[in-house]
Design an enzyme around this catalytic site. Structure first.
Site, PDB file in Angstrom:
ATOM      1  N   CYS B  98       0.859  -1.187   0.000  1.00  0.00           N
ATOM      2  CA  CYS B  98       0.000   0.000   0.000  1.00  0.00           C
ATOM      3  C   CYS B  98       0.897   1.239   0.000  1.00  0.00           C
ATOM      4  O   CYS B  98       1.741   1.387   0.876  1.00  0.00           O
ATOM      5  CB  CYS B  98      -0.862  -0.044   1.259  1.00  0.00           C
ATOM      6  SG  CYS B  98      -1.664   1.506   1.623  1.00  0.00           S
ATOM      7  N   CYS B 102      -3.615   7.383  -1.814  1.00  0.00           N
ATOM      8  CA  CYS B 102      -4.876   7.505  -2.562  1.00  0.00           C
ATOM      9  C   CYS B 102      -6.041   7.942  -1.683  1.00  0.00           C
ATOM     10  O   CYS B 102      -6.996   8.533  -2.178  1.00  0.00           O
ATOM     11  CB  CYS B 102      -5.196   6.205  -3.280  1.00  0.00           C
ATOM     12  SG  CYS B 102      -5.258   4.805  -2.194  1.00  0.00           S
ATOM     13  N   THR B 189      -4.532   5.013   7.204  1.00  0.00           N
ATOM     14  CA  THR B 189      -3.452   4.620   6.294  1.00  0.00           C
ATOM     15  C   THR B 189      -2.479   5.776   6.062  1.00  0.00           C
ATOM     16  O   THR B 189      -2.904   6.881   5.722  1.00  0.00           O
ATOM     17  CB  THR B 189      -4.062   4.164   4.958  1.00  0.00           C
ATOM     18  OG1 THR B 189      -4.823   2.987   5.196  1.00  0.00           O
ATOM     19  CG2 THR B 189      -2.988   3.866   3.923  1.00  0.00           C
ATOM     20  N   GLU B 255      -0.830   1.725   9.185  1.00  0.00           N
ATOM     21  CA  GLU B 255      -2.044   2.362   9.658  1.00  0.00           C
ATOM     22  C   GLU B 255      -1.798   2.854  11.081  1.00  0.00           C
ATOM     23  O   GLU B 255      -0.883   2.356  11.750  1.00  0.00           O
ATOM     24  CB  GLU B 255      -3.238   1.380   9.683  1.00  0.00           C
ATOM     25  CG  GLU B 255      -3.941   1.240   8.346  1.00  0.00           C
ATOM     26  CD  GLU B 255      -3.136   0.478   7.305  1.00  0.00           C
ATOM     27  OE1 GLU B 255      -2.405  -0.469   7.700  1.00  0.00           O
ATOM     28  OE2 GLU B 255      -3.198   0.813   6.116  1.00  0.00           O
ATOM     29  N   HIS B 290     -12.932   5.463  -3.444  1.00  0.00           N
ATOM     30  CA  HIS B 290     -11.934   4.603  -2.804  1.00  0.00           C
ATOM     31  C   HIS B 290     -12.106   3.141  -3.236  1.00  0.00           C
ATOM     32  O   HIS B 290     -11.135   2.386  -3.273  1.00  0.00           O
ATOM     33  CB  HIS B 290     -12.029   4.759  -1.292  1.00  0.00           C
ATOM     34  CG  HIS B 290     -10.726   4.471  -0.623  1.00  0.00           C
ATOM     35  ND1 HIS B 290      -9.527   4.949  -1.109  1.00  0.00           N
ATOM     36  CD2 HIS B 290     -10.408   3.722   0.463  1.00  0.00           C
ATOM     37  CE1 HIS B 290      -8.549   4.508  -0.350  1.00  0.00           C
ATOM     38  NE2 HIS B 290      -9.046   3.757   0.610  1.00  0.00           N
ATOM     39  N   TYR B 294      -8.957   0.563  -5.362  1.00  0.00           N
ATOM     40  CA  TYR B 294      -8.357  -0.724  -5.055  1.00  0.00           C
ATOM     41  C   TYR B 294      -7.783  -1.422  -6.285  1.00  0.00           C
ATOM     42  O   TYR B 294      -7.400  -2.601  -6.230  1.00  0.00           O
ATOM     43  CB  TYR B 294      -9.321  -1.584  -4.231  1.00  0.00           C
ATOM     44  CG  TYR B 294      -9.297  -1.151  -2.765  1.00  0.00           C
ATOM     45  CD1 TYR B 294      -8.749   0.087  -2.429  1.00  0.00           C
ATOM     46  CD2 TYR B 294      -9.753  -1.933  -1.732  1.00  0.00           C
ATOM     47  CE1 TYR B 294      -8.677   0.516  -1.110  1.00  0.00           C
ATOM     48  CE2 TYR B 294      -9.690  -1.518  -0.413  1.00  0.00           C
ATOM     49  CZ  TYR B 294      -9.151  -0.291  -0.113  1.00  0.00           C
ATOM     50  OH  TYR B 294      -9.066   0.131   1.192  1.00  0.00           O
ATOM     51  N   CYS B 296      -5.010  -0.717  -6.850  1.00  0.00           N
ATOM     52  CA  CYS B 296      -3.673  -0.952  -6.263  1.00  0.00           C
ATOM     53  C   CYS B 296      -3.476  -2.432  -5.981  1.00  0.00           C
ATOM     54  O   CYS B 296      -2.361  -2.952  -6.070  1.00  0.00           O
ATOM     55  CB  CYS B 296      -3.494  -0.138  -4.992  1.00  0.00           C
ATOM     56  SG  CYS B 296      -4.635  -0.599  -3.681  1.00  0.00           S
ATOM     57  N   GLU B 444      -7.112  -5.270   4.284  1.00  0.00           N
ATOM     58  CA  GLU B 444      -7.573  -3.996   3.738  1.00  0.00           C
ATOM     59  C   GLU B 444      -8.514  -4.226   2.545  1.00  0.00           C
ATOM     60  O   GLU B 444      -9.479  -3.490   2.352  1.00  0.00           O
ATOM     61  CB  GLU B 444      -6.392  -3.115   3.313  1.00  0.00           C
ATOM     62  CG  GLU B 444      -6.842  -1.706   2.935  1.00  0.00           C
ATOM     63  CD  GLU B 444      -5.705  -0.800   2.533  1.00  0.00           C
ATOM     64  OE1 GLU B 444      -4.730  -1.302   1.938  1.00  0.00           O
ATOM     65  OE2 GLU B 444      -5.780   0.394   2.821  1.00  0.00           O
TER      66      GLU B 444
END
Ligand SMILES: Cc1cc2nc3c(=O)[nH]c(=O)nc-3n(C[C@H](O)[C@H](O)[C@H](O)COP(=O)(O)OP(=O)(O)OC[C@H]3O[C@@H](n4cnc5c(N)ncnc54)[C@H](O)[C@@H]3O)c2cc1C
Ligand code: SF4
Lengths: 89, 480
Positions: B98, B102, B189, B255, B290, B294, B296, B444
């Site tokens: 991560c 974002c 995050t 986090e 969001h 993802y 990502c 996550e």
């Protein structure tokens, strides 16, 4: 000497090594072309290196110039040949 | 735009109140547990300066016309949304974890829409304030923590019904020059790698909850803010001398629990104040952006699939038909995730503020798949990796003068591959599927941007059921 700018796509999932392809082109045109930053207004040509057939890089800023698009590794050799032919070098 | 080095230096100037393992952290940037997560955020700066990535990593500001980092951009077209998806895959694949930036981008885009809509209804000036703030974020190229999730206490109770009123962040005092807030945001995050914190409400609210319907931005080192750093499985491997057992030797995520104890917010940084009827819209738009983000996980999936193929090559199982088929399945699932993120971007639409929002239904479908597919991809990776991934001795054992030769001998796969390389690739698979990076790749994927049920509620709400029923009735001749 011919001045060439390079425009890359963003490379999200490229099917070949775009940077290596550009190195190959630079080597193939050594002494025959000068590679300049993309925003150099004196360049006549832009090679657009697209990581895949989607070819999604924005080319708006290069509108006025001759554009050669490559979207696979063979495109590097083809670009060298095309530029040599066009420039008769 | 800032360089990676300038970003790191800018973090050193912050005076963050961070706690890790019960102690205050004196040097956040160089702390060995935290450092890999800073390395990952730094990549968002470094890659923006690289010609081979800038087409995705940068954008043109709609406010100033200047070139900016895409993480500070307000999407002006569906092309922008598609580029966002591709950028996230790219960064996930480059870092294997991560990269934390974002959430802030998604918060800013959601606020650009909702501040405009609140102003239209109530004649407030939130959008003007927000755009001024945005210009500052773009000019300084800042990392913003998107802080939505409250601790929430008893899930069956609304904010105003909680026994402890701080279970949801709320206003405790109103002054001529601003407001004072108390509460906390959980699971934040990249919080300690951020310059700014953008706070939003976490759920839809009713009038009785209006003290909780607030949104604002603050410098991350504002007085009264405390960070309590989250543990990750295998985190203390980062304190060991060797690098091999970390799996990912360079990058990681993090986090933190962010506590606000009577923190002052000046009015010019308040973007919603008690307009409880807009809390739900802000949450939904942020969540939709969001859920798109993802993509990502597709990039991290790229790394995991690559690692799995290498592991199969190293132990000689790569030609087995079931191994090939499992890797095809991993790719199929991974690319299906990419399809969802791309589709909701491509089908995005212009909002009254001018911002482009993803297609909400497709963003929720995308995230629902994200709650499942990475787990299956991880299962297949562990299948192909073999048991050694979790029973292997340490790097110190590999290098031990007494028993190192046993480790090298008995954990050799193919004769032409070193045991050390085999151990490295297995540690990377371990890292992503049950080590520090599994926080980002698995849990996550499950809960980030909302737990699975939140998407199912949205899917039920967004589909055009009446039209589906009408068509079905028409085709079979029902006339009512
Ligand atoms: C790694 C990670 C990173 C994150 N990053 C961020 C971030 O940067 N910023 C941010 O704001 N948030 C972040 N989140 C928070 C994320 O949005 C929440 O985890 C998510 O909304 C779920 O909330 P929770 O974890 O409190 O789960 P819980 O609320 O404890 O949910 C647990 C279960 O209970 C169910 N449940 C909860 N409440 C109800 C209810 N009222 N009715 C019925 N069922 C219910 C849920 O569906 C779920 O199945 C992150 C989370 C993770 C895991
Ligand atoms: S051309 Fe292909 S590899 Fe390059 S950014 Fe576009 S989609 Fe990704």
């Amino acid at each position: 000497m011919l001045k060439i700018g390079i425009k890359f796509c963003g490379g999200c999932n490229p099917a070949f090594d775009r940077v290596a392809a550009v190195e190959k082109i630079k080597k193939g045109l050594e002494g025959k072309a000068e590679f300049v930053p993309l925003n150099d207004e004196t360049s006549e040509m832009v090679i657009a290196v697209m990581g895949c057939g989607n070819a999604c890089a924005e080319l708006g800023e290069t509108r006025e110039k001759q554009i050669i698009i490559i979207s696979d590794i063979d495109g590097a050799d083809a670009a060298i040949e095309e530029i040599k032919r066009k420039q008769k070098v | 735009m800032k360089t990676g080095k300038e970003y790191e230096e800018s973090l050193r100037k912050l005076n963050l109140n961070v706690y890790l393992f019960g102690k205050k952290v004196a040097n956040v940037v160089d702390d060995p547990i935290i450092r890999p997560s800073m390395n990952a955020v730094k990549m968002t700066y470094e890659m923006a300066a690289m010609p081979e990535y800038e087409d995705l990593m940068t954008a043109t500001s709609h406010i100033t016309g200047k070139k900016i980092n895409r993480f500070t951009h307000i999407h002006q077209s569906t092309t922008d949304l598609v580029k966002k998806t591709k950028m996230e895959r790219l960064l996930g694949a480059q870092t294997g974890c991560c990269f934390q930036r974002c959430v802030g981008m998604d918060a800013m885009n959601a606020l650009s829409i909702t501040t405009f809509n609140i102003d239209k209804k109530y004649g407030t000036e939130y959008n003007k304030r927000f755009l001024k703030y945005l210009e500052f974020v773009q000019a300084e190229d800042l990392v913003c923590d998107g802080a939505m999730t409250d601790p929430k206490g008893d899930r069956a109770l609304a904010p105003s019904q909680q026994k402890d009123p701080d279970m949801f962040l709320h206003v405790v005092e109103e002054r001529a020059d601003g407001i004072v807030v108390t509460g906390a945001k959980a699971h934040q995050t990249g919080a300690v790698n951020s310059h700014e914190i953008i706070v939003m409400p976490t759920i839809s609210m009713r009038e009785e909850d209006k003290d909780y319907a607030i949104s604002f931005a603050l410098p991350s080192d504002a007085k009264g803010i405390t960070y309590i750093y989250g543990r990750q499985s295998c985190d203390t491997r980062k304190l060991e001398k060797g690098l091999l057992d970390r799996g990912n030797q360079i990058f990681g995520g993090h986090e933190a629990l962010v506590v606000f104890e009577k923190v002052f917010v000046p009015w010019e940084r308040v973007f919603m104040y008690k307009e409880y009827d807009f809390a739900g819209e802000l949450v939904e738009n942020f969540a939709s952006y969001h859920r798109q983000s993802y993509a990502c996980k597709v990039g991290v999936g790229d790394v995991l699939i690559g690692a799995t193929q290498v592991a199969a090559d190293y132990n000689g199982a790569n030609k087995a038909s079931h191994v090939k088929d499992k890797i095809i399945e991993m790719n199929h699932l991974n690319e299906t995730l990419f399809c969802g993120s791309l589709a909701c971007a491509e089908e995005g639409s212009k909002q009254p503020s001018g911002t482009y929002l993803v297609n909400v239904l497709l963003a929720n479908v995308c995230k629902q798949n994200v709650t499942r597919f990475p787990y299956e991809i991880a299962r297949l990776a562990q299948d192909i990796a073999g048991g050694l991934m979790v029973t292997m001795p340490s790097e110190d054992d590999l290098n031990s003068p007494e028993i190192g030769h046993y480790v090298k001998k008995y954990f050799q796969g193919r004769a032409d591959v070193s045991t050390e390389n085999r151990m490295k690739i297995l540690r990377l698979i371990e890292n992503i599927t049950l080590g520090t990076a599994a926080v980002g790749y698995l849990t996550e994927s499950m809960h980030g941007a909302g737990s699975p049920q939140a998407q199912r509620i949205m899917i039920a709400r967004q589909v055009n059921m009446a039209e589906k029923m009408k068509t079905a009735k028409k085709l079979c001749g029902i006339k009512e």
